[in-house]
Motif scaffolding. Sequence first.
Motif, short mmCIF file in Angstrom:
data_model
loop_
_atom_site.label_atom_id
_atom_site.label_comp_id
_atom_site.label_asym_id
_atom_site.label_seq_id
_atom_site.Cartn_x
_atom_site.Cartn_y
_atom_site.Cartn_z
N GLY A 112 0.79 -1.22 0.00
CA GLY A 112 0.00 0.00 0.00
C GLY A 112 0.82 1.27 0.00
O GLY A 112 0.27 2.37 0.08
N LEU A 133 -5.66 3.64 -7.24
CA LEU A 133 -6.72 3.86 -6.26
C LEU A 133 -7.42 5.16 -6.61
O LEU A 133 -6.77 6.13 -7.04
N ARG A 146 -10.89 7.97 -5.61
CA ARG A 146 -12.03 8.39 -4.78
C ARG A 146 -12.59 9.69 -5.36
O ARG A 146 -11.88 10.46 -6.01
N GLY A 166 -14.46 0.87 -0.56
CA GLY A 166 -13.12 1.36 -0.29
C GLY A 166 -12.74 1.22 1.16
O GLY A 166 -13.45 0.63 1.98
N ASP A 167 -11.58 1.80 1.51
CA ASP A 167 -11.11 1.75 2.89
C ASP A 167 -11.77 2.87 3.69
O ASP A 167 -12.65 3.58 3.21
N GLU A 168 -11.31 3.05 4.91
CA GLU A 168 -11.94 4.04 5.78
C GLU A 168 -11.75 5.46 5.28
O GLU A 168 -12.49 6.38 5.68
N ASP A 169 -10.78 5.69 4.41
CA ASP A 169 -10.57 7.01 3.84
C ASP A 169 -11.23 7.17 2.47
O ASP A 169 -11.04 8.19 1.79
N TRP A 174 -10.72 5.29 -0.28
CA TRP A 174 -9.93 4.88 -1.45
C TRP A 174 -10.42 3.53 -1.96
O TRP A 174 -10.44 2.55 -1.23
N ARG A 199 -9.84 0.43 -4.53
CA ARG A 199 -8.84 -0.25 -5.37
C ARG A 199 -9.48 -0.62 -6.71
O ARG A 199 -10.50 -1.31 -6.75
#
Length: 538
Positions: free
Chosen positions: A375, A387, A389, A409-412, A414, A416
């Motif tokens: 990452g 990535l 967003r 996505g992830d907690e922010d 983003w 993939r």
Amino acid sequence: MIYRSPHPEVPIPEVNITQATLGRARARGSRPAVIDADTGRTLSYARLASALSAASVGLARQGLRPGETVVLDLPNVPEYPLVAHSVLAAGGVVAPVPEQLPESLLARLLHHSGARYLVTDPARLPRGLAASRGTGVRQVLTVDARVTDEDRRAAPGPQAADEAVPFSSLMSPGGPTDTAPPAPGPGDLAVLGYGGSQAGLPRAARLRHHNLVAGTLQLVVTADIRTEDRVATTLPFGHPFGFGGVLNHSLCLGATLVTAARPDLADFLAMVERHRVTVAVVGPPMVRALAEDPLVSQYGLGSLRLVVCTGAPLAAATALACRLRTGAVVKQAYGLAEAAPATHFHALAEQEGEYGSVGPCLPWTQCRVVDPPSGADRVPGDPGELLVRGPQVASEYHGGPAGGHPPTGDEDGWVRTGDIAFADELGRFHVVDRRTDLITVRGRPASPRRVEDALLRHPAVVDAAVAAVPGRTATGYVVLRRPVSDDELHDHLAELLPPHQRAVAPCRVEHIPRTAAGRVLFARLDGRALRVRRVEGT
């Protein structure tokens, strides 16, 4: 490193996608919204607006409730925007089928989406009726009233869905109590975005109205489609870019869509010539055909000013060859099912002379390129996983009938993409390959796309696709215009590729099956092409 868009940001209105796309349709009056390429049948913007209002009321009268899903299994017919936006205006959720699926996969999609209605056409009706059995589908509708007894007998079944209803019947006058359903809001669910899949049912992104509105406006301010344009595409409207990047984008601008259900090269060229098409949105196979196929010289393509390529990476040499032969500017777009529909568009491809890039991020969009395992951010010029967003990107996947929608996505935020790409020193992105398509040869990573591009530079190679093979060997499927030996192909690759990437076993085939967007359907290759001969690379 976070890459941001160089384009200016404009406010995103708090409206639903039908209001954003067709809110001015009545005012556009007799201007053609859709033209059927085969028959010349035309649907004006004013007629589209009136039919949409009637159909949305008819859907509510038929029993469609806000939040219920309607699967659209349709070719690119003139009725497609009417059907899609009447469902959306009625508060329903549209699930476009991205490509024509076999019955078993269509049945899985109907179940996974929780569909209550299926809209199809007469040619696909028997398959749709059969696939809907055992699912939650209450009613099958067809865009054409010509539903024959033979159609019904082809897929007999006990449930009410076997009595397909012509979609046009929804627009007949109702009773005095009929009223327009309440308009959905920006945060309401609008689309279940299924990407293309070769192996099985793909994931579906839950796209809300504000995602679709943002995605449409991002292209409106960057993609150079104009009100006076006539737009044609070889992408299905069910494809994520076909729905958002062609259908919604064009109608939002007041342009004219020229539709054809299943155009091959000759059909497409005739459509461009006959209807004076100015913008073509296509996959790489069509760009390559425009650049190289002798058939192109038999048609007048002088009206064509812009070719937008999306769906798979396009080699810069192919884009430039298309530009020089047709006179049309070639620009690449990049998107995914989780976006609505794109994250990149190369608006300045012509000015910068860079035809191999998908361009910078669209407005309001941010991107990173990271090392897939760790990452960690990659530096410019160093490939990694892309990535993204932005406001057009869905925040969750559809969890199926059981619910429990997992985040995209992830907690922010983003997401993939699964694509390997790199950014150059100007912030333009270049897509290398799907991460899952990368192959390992002699313990080192190799890009199938790079090998394919090298094969295509041989004058005898018409088309090429490279597949991974366990161990040291990869298979290069080639379509040839004249006989050529394995040794000649190997010598050709040796001039262009490092040793480990040229360890490819050529396998001659008559045709390489692809989706309209250009992705290779390896499972459909001729059985003879699946035999692999070991080649000792040097």
